[in-house]
Design an enzyme around this catalytic site. Structure first.
Site, PDB file in Angstrom:
ATOM      1  N   SER A  38       0.804  -1.230   0.000  1.00  0.00           N
ATOM      2  CA  SER A  38       0.000   0.000   0.000  1.00  0.00           C
ATOM      3  C   SER A  38       0.838   1.282   0.000  1.00  0.00           C
ATOM      4  O   SER A  38       0.488   2.238  -0.698  1.00  0.00           O
ATOM      5  CB  SER A  38      -0.965  -0.008   1.189  1.00  0.00           C
ATOM      6  OG  SER A  38      -1.958  -0.978   0.976  1.00  0.00           O
ATOM      7  N   LYS A  87     -10.051  -6.739  10.064  1.00  0.00           N
ATOM      8  CA  LYS A  87     -11.191  -6.145   9.346  1.00  0.00           C
ATOM      9  C   LYS A  87     -12.546  -6.395  10.001  1.00  0.00           C
ATOM     10  O   LYS A  87     -13.424  -5.547   9.933  1.00  0.00           O
ATOM     11  CB  LYS A  87     -11.213  -6.657   7.912  1.00  0.00           C
ATOM     12  CG  LYS A  87     -10.029  -6.155   7.109  1.00  0.00           C
ATOM     13  CD  LYS A  87     -10.094  -6.653   5.694  1.00  0.00           C
ATOM     14  CE  LYS A  87      -8.823  -6.268   4.964  1.00  0.00           C
ATOM     15  NZ  LYS A  87      -8.843  -6.637   3.574  1.00  0.00           N
ATOM     16  N   ASN A 108     -12.160  -1.972   5.972  1.00  0.00           N
ATOM     17  CA  ASN A 108     -10.754  -1.964   5.539  1.00  0.00           C
ATOM     18  C   ASN A 108     -10.202  -0.547   5.487  1.00  0.00           C
ATOM     19  O   ASN A 108      -9.005  -0.363   5.268  1.00  0.00           O
ATOM     20  CB  ASN A 108     -10.575  -2.664   4.181  1.00  0.00           C
ATOM     21  CG  ASN A 108     -10.959  -1.785   3.011  1.00  0.00           C
ATOM     22  OD1 ASN A 108     -11.915  -1.010   3.113  1.00  0.00           O
ATOM     23  ND2 ASN A 108     -10.235  -1.882   1.927  1.00  0.00           N
ATOM     24  N   ASP A 124     -12.951  -2.924  -0.230  1.00  0.00           N
ATOM     25  CA  ASP A 124     -12.490  -4.200  -0.798  1.00  0.00           C
ATOM     26  C   ASP A 124     -13.474  -4.756  -1.829  1.00  0.00           C
ATOM     27  O   ASP A 124     -13.055  -5.263  -2.876  1.00  0.00           O
ATOM     28  CB  ASP A 124     -12.319  -5.259   0.301  1.00  0.00           C
ATOM     29  CG  ASP A 124     -10.987  -5.140   1.014  1.00  0.00           C
ATOM     30  OD1 ASP A 124     -10.043  -4.561   0.444  1.00  0.00           O
ATOM     31  OD2 ASP A 124     -10.894  -5.651   2.149  1.00  0.00           O
ATOM     32  N   GLY A 152     -13.710 -15.445   5.791  1.00  0.00           N
ATOM     33  CA  GLY A 152     -12.797 -14.402   6.275  1.00  0.00           C
ATOM     34  C   GLY A 152     -13.305 -13.026   5.866  1.00  0.00           C
ATOM     35  O   GLY A 152     -14.353 -12.904   5.215  1.00  0.00           O
ATOM     36  N   ASN A 174     -15.230 -22.657   2.947  1.00  0.00           N
ATOM     37  CA  ASN A 174     -14.426 -22.220   4.093  1.00  0.00           C
ATOM     38  C   ASN A 174     -14.052 -23.397   4.966  1.00  0.00           C
ATOM     39  O   ASN A 174     -14.876 -24.278   5.208  1.00  0.00           O
ATOM     40  CB  ASN A 174     -15.185 -21.182   4.932  1.00  0.00           C
ATOM     41  CG  ASN A 174     -14.246 -20.224   5.633  1.00  0.00           C
ATOM     42  OD1 ASN A 174     -13.468 -19.543   4.972  1.00  0.00           O
ATOM     43  ND2 ASN A 174     -14.265 -20.195   6.962  1.00  0.00           N
ATOM     44  N   THR A 176     -13.498 -23.465   8.136  1.00  0.00           N
ATOM     45  CA  THR A 176     -14.362 -23.481   9.317  1.00  0.00           C
ATOM     46  C   THR A 176     -15.781 -23.154   8.853  1.00  0.00           C
ATOM     47  O   THR A 176     -16.105 -22.000   8.566  1.00  0.00           O
ATOM     48  CB  THR A 176     -13.874 -22.413  10.334  1.00  0.00           C
ATOM     49  OG1 THR A 176     -12.458 -22.513  10.433  1.00  0.00           O
ATOM     50  CG2 THR A 176     -14.505 -22.592  11.685  1.00  0.00           C
ATOM     51  N   GLY A 269      -3.865 -10.416  -7.112  1.00  0.00           N
ATOM     52  CA  GLY A 269      -4.607  -9.380  -6.389  1.00  0.00           C
ATOM     53  C   GLY A 269      -4.079  -7.962  -6.504  1.00  0.00           C
ATOM     54  O   GLY A 269      -4.585  -7.069  -5.818  1.00  0.00           O
TER      55      GLY A 269
HETATM   56  P1  NAP Z   1      -8.918 -13.257   7.311  1.00  0.00           P
HETATM   57  O1  NAP Z   1     -10.139 -12.503   7.683  1.00  0.00           O
HETATM   58  O2  NAP Z   1      -7.932 -13.622   8.378  1.00  0.00           O
HETATM   59  O3  NAP Z   1      -9.408 -14.603   6.570  1.00  0.00           O
HETATM   60  C1  NAP Z   1      -8.514 -15.626   6.252  1.00  0.00           C
HETATM   61  C2  NAP Z   1      -9.249 -16.716   5.479  1.00  0.00           C
HETATM   62  O4  NAP Z   1      -8.281 -17.711   5.088  1.00  0.00           O
HETATM   63  C3  NAP Z   1     -10.309 -17.460   6.304  1.00  0.00           C
HETATM   64  O5  NAP Z   1     -11.378 -17.807   5.472  1.00  0.00           O
HETATM   65  C4  NAP Z   1      -9.543 -18.708   6.769  1.00  0.00           C
HETATM   66  O6  NAP Z   1     -10.369 -19.822   7.034  1.00  0.00           O
HETATM   67  C5  NAP Z   1      -8.707 -18.993   5.542  1.00  0.00           C
HETATM   68  N1  NAP Z   1      -7.554 -19.828   5.890  1.00  0.00           N
HETATM   69  C6  NAP Z   1      -6.468 -19.455   6.601  1.00  0.00           C
HETATM   70  N2  NAP Z   1      -5.606 -20.505   6.716  1.00  0.00           N
HETATM   71  C7  NAP Z   1      -6.183 -21.541   6.062  1.00  0.00           C
HETATM   72  C8  NAP Z   1      -5.799 -22.885   5.803  1.00  0.00           C
HETATM   73  N3  NAP Z   1      -4.639 -23.364   6.242  1.00  0.00           N
HETATM   74  N4  NAP Z   1      -6.626 -23.671   5.083  1.00  0.00           N
HETATM   75  C9  NAP Z   1      -7.803 -23.188   4.595  1.00  0.00           C
HETATM   76  N5  NAP Z   1      -8.234 -21.911   4.795  1.00  0.00           N
HETATM   77  C10 NAP Z   1      -7.429 -21.107   5.521  1.00  0.00           C
HETATM   78  O7  NAP Z   1      -8.054 -12.496   6.199  1.00  0.00           O
HETATM   79  P2  NAP Z   1      -8.559 -11.435   5.078  1.00  0.00           P
HETATM   80  O8  NAP Z   1      -8.320 -10.068   5.584  1.00  0.00           O
HETATM   81  O9  NAP Z   1      -9.898 -11.822   4.619  1.00  0.00           O
HETATM   82  O10 NAP Z   1      -7.466 -11.703   3.932  1.00  0.00           O
HETATM   83  C11 NAP Z   1      -7.458 -12.915   3.211  1.00  0.00           C
HETATM   84  C12 NAP Z   1      -6.499 -12.834   2.029  1.00  0.00           C
HETATM   85  O11 NAP Z   1      -6.952 -11.881   1.076  1.00  0.00           O
HETATM   86  C13 NAP Z   1      -5.086 -12.427   2.409  1.00  0.00           C
HETATM   87  O12 NAP Z   1      -4.178 -13.150   1.630  1.00  0.00           O
HETATM   88  C14 NAP Z   1      -5.046 -10.958   2.040  1.00  0.00           C
HETATM   89  O13 NAP Z   1      -3.732 -10.513   1.766  1.00  0.00           O
HETATM   90  C15 NAP Z   1      -5.913 -10.971   0.787  1.00  0.00           C
HETATM   91  N6  NAP Z   1      -6.503  -9.643   0.490  1.00  0.00           N
HETATM   92  C16 NAP Z   1      -6.045  -8.984  -0.603  1.00  0.00           C
HETATM   93  C17 NAP Z   1      -6.588  -7.749  -0.920  1.00  0.00           C
HETATM   94  C18 NAP Z   1      -6.098  -7.040  -2.129  1.00  0.00           C
HETATM   95  O14 NAP Z   1      -6.327  -5.829  -2.215  1.00  0.00           O
HETATM   96  N7  NAP Z   1      -5.491  -7.703  -3.074  1.00  0.00           N
HETATM   97  C19 NAP Z   1      -7.579  -7.184  -0.118  1.00  0.00           C
HETATM   98  C20 NAP Z   1      -8.017  -7.905   0.978  1.00  0.00           C
HETATM   99  C21 NAP Z   1      -7.466  -9.129   1.288  1.00  0.00           C
HETATM  100  P3  NAP Z   1     -10.965 -20.104   8.517  1.00  0.00           P
HETATM  101  O15 NAP Z   1     -12.199 -19.267   8.616  1.00  0.00           O
HETATM  102  O16 NAP Z   1     -11.245 -21.552   8.529  1.00  0.00           O
HETATM  103  O17 NAP Z   1      -9.900 -19.683   9.486  1.00  0.00           O
END
Ligand code: NAP
Length: 300
Positions: A38, A87, A108, A124, A152, A174, A176, A269
């Protein structure tokens, strides 16, 4: 200048940064946060628009978020972006929510108002929408969509945004399951015409689901580490699939490698980062963002 600042640094921000030519006035809070690109788009945007300030990364742990948000106005910040894992928690920590944050149930972008109160917004969902359109030439509304990590913050935003844009069918995966049930319920309430299915993301469930979708969105954090396991079995991708991974570091995740090898169209992304950032800048400053400078900053 250090690359990543801490909560301790934030508490003493004005003293710590007293000698800076450009004061630190915007930040991204996350854990981890060192990977965030960012600053690469917001600093050129601030320069281009003549706004005296800079955008910094702050490593804020989950338990530090309430106090860190309170420090924003005290330390003269204009706003902040929130990334993993903040978030959802931020929903209950700001003074008011915009419609977008309320619908997408995640924050966000935080804006410090002139009276020091905090408004929570979400860019987002709309950012993803613009990025998918730019990458594949079709809107979210016209496609059957599978979302990996739909429970997530980013996954929930993607699901609601897709439904709001008229997506006919959503498959929410998902690990979970409990976390994704509320997302499905919300979508059924928001737009009953969208069919919603929940799966646990196991290889078997994905084998069954993939033939029925057009667009696969990865909103999980799986793939951020180069040795992360494959989320989707490589042999289930079809050439007509479009695969959008919200991850942009690494540039090409295993998911994108496998999908591209099967002939699918893929994109990472980075464009979502750009567009959510453009919309955040416009929210903070109530003026058009310099998209060209931001794009160049990201090397897009
Ligand atoms: P978050 O709220 O922590 O959510 C994480 C997600 O990943 C949950 O659904 C979690 O599942 C899943 N997960 C984590 N470890 C896992 C595993 N070992 N096996 C299966 N599922 C798993 O994070 P977030 O803020 O939504 O971000 C998620 C991703 O999107 C990140 O990589 C972030 O960098 C990316 N992102 C990118 C942008 C962009 O602008 N490009 C914007 C936003 C986010 P559970 O519910 O089971 O824990």
């Amino acid at each position: 200048m250090a690359e990543v600042y801490s909560f301790e640094d934030l508490i003493h921000w004005n003293a710590l940064t007293a000698g800076w030519q450009l004061p630190g006035r915007l930040a991204v809070f996350g854990d981890p946060v060192a990977h965030s690109r960012s600053p690469q788009m917001h600093n050129p945007a601030l320069k281009e628009t003549g706004i005296a300030g800079q955008y910094v990364r702050l490593l804020i742990r989950e338990e530090e978020l309430p106090a860190a948000l309170r420090e924003l106005s005290r330390q003269g910040f204009l706003g902040a972006n929130l990334t993993i894992p903040h978030k959802v928690a931020a929903l209950g920590l700001v003074d008011r929510l915009t419609d977008s944050a309320r619908h997408l149930r995640t924050v966000n972008t935080v804006r410090v108002e002139p009276d020091g109160t905090l408004s929570g917004h979400n860019t987002d969902g709309p950012g993803l929408s613009r990025a998918v359109e730019e990458a594949f030439g079709g809107p979210l509304g016209g496609q059957r969509i599978l979302i990996l990590g739909a429970g997530g913050g980013a996954g929930r935003a993607a699901a609601v945004q897709s439904a709001l844009e008229g997506c006919p069918a959503l498959v929410l995966a998902n690990r979970t399951l409990a976390k994704v049930e509320s997302v499905a319920a919300e979508i059924r309430g928001l737009r009953p015409e969208t069919s919603v299915e929940i799966i646990d993301g196991s290889p078997e469930s994905l084998r069954r689901a993939l033939p029925g979708v057009d667009l696969i969105l990865n909103a999980s954090s799986v793939g951020m580490k180069v040795d992360d396991p494959a989320l989707v079995p490589a042999d289930v991708f079809l050439p007509r699939h479009r695969v959008y991974d919200m991850i942009y570091a690494p540039e090409r995740t295993r998911l994108l490698e496998d999908a591209a090898a099967a002939g699918a169209s893929v994109a990472n992304g980075l464009a979502m980062l750009l567009w959510q950032g453009v919309l955040a800048f416009e929210y903070w400053f109530d003026r058009p963002a310099p998209v060209g400078a931001m794009r160049r900053g990201l090397g897009l």
